[in-house]
Design an enzyme around this catalytic site. Sequence first.
Site, PDB file in Angstrom:
ATOM      1  N   ALA A   7       0.817  -1.025   0.062  1.00  0.00           N
ATOM      2  CA  ALA A   7      -0.036   0.000  -0.108  1.00  0.00           C
ATOM      3  C   ALA A   7       0.957   1.221   0.109  1.00  0.00           C
ATOM      4  CB  ALA A   7      -0.901  -0.023   1.235  1.00  0.00           C
ATOM      5  N   LYS A  13      -0.802  -2.343  -4.673  1.00  0.00           N
ATOM      6  CA  LYS A  13      -0.177  -3.379  -5.375  1.00  0.00           C
ATOM      7  C   LYS A  13      -0.188  -4.617  -4.629  1.00  0.00           C
ATOM      8  CE  LYS A  13       3.572  -0.531  -8.082  1.00  0.00           C
ATOM      9  NZ  LYS A  13       4.880  -0.740  -8.289  1.00  0.00           N
ATOM     10  N   GLY A  93       9.881   4.352   6.975  1.00  0.00           N
ATOM     11  CA  GLY A  93       8.929   3.808   6.196  1.00  0.00           C
ATOM     12  C   GLY A  93       9.293   2.329   5.826  1.00  0.00           C
ATOM     13  N   ASP A  95       8.010   0.555   3.419  1.00  0.00           N
ATOM     14  CA  ASP A  95       8.498   0.324   2.055  1.00  0.00           C
ATOM     15  C   ASP A  95       9.912   0.391   1.621  1.00  0.00           C
ATOM     16  OD1 ASP A  95       8.364   2.879   2.357  1.00  0.00           O
ATOM     17  OD2 ASP A  95       7.727   3.584   0.745  1.00  0.00           O
TER      18      ASP A  95
END
Length: 239
Positions: A7, A13, A93, A95
């Site tokens: 996210a 995705k 983060g 990610d």
Amino acid sequence: MKLLIDAGNTRVKWALTDGAVLCDEGVVTHDFAHELAERWAGLTLEAAWGASVARPTIRDAVEAACPVPVRWMSSERQRGGVTNHYRNIAEQGVDRWMAVLAARARLPGQDVVLASAGTALTVEALTAEGDYLGGLILPGFALMLKSLAAGTAQLDRLAGQWEPFPQATPDALASGALDAMAGAIERLRRRLAEQTGRAPATLVLTGGDAERLLPLLAPPCVIMDNLVIHGLLRVANET
């Protein structure tokens, strides 16, 4: 099957995996996150792993749509042969951490500079010994242009293309943004080489603007897609 969910700032995705390879992939923008329930309906899942930097409402939509509870990941001090030297792990983060883990798995034993060119540009430094030294965050290509459009009277226009000596304003906008991004990447690459005393690191590009940046960067340089998903795959297989 396992569901892996990335996210991000503008899109969600996902991919399905049997534990070895990615079997199915998809993507929606945040505006269409409500469609996830329909797309995931009928899936028989063992588990789901997620990495989110999206706003809370998007994360809530993902949880509501998923047939099983989502195991949301956070950045960690150590995993997969990588030691994270970020001072405050909680503020990093996830990610970025997942992408670093994926890059390490794909290029073990190499110095790597990882540039993720999406809404923001993040640039990470990873040594051959597995030390993640930290990295940079700056606006991505579209955000740079948006800031110029919002803050100036005459630069609200479409960008052109990169030129070595731009002679039109649209090309000047594109070239300025791309040179700023490429310059940040190469400066971190140079600092990593100075830190290690070795040759310049392999550069890994990912994200929607990777192709724009590739011609502006020195080799060795490769594009790897969906590194956050591949980082989640590594976590899922270790759990």
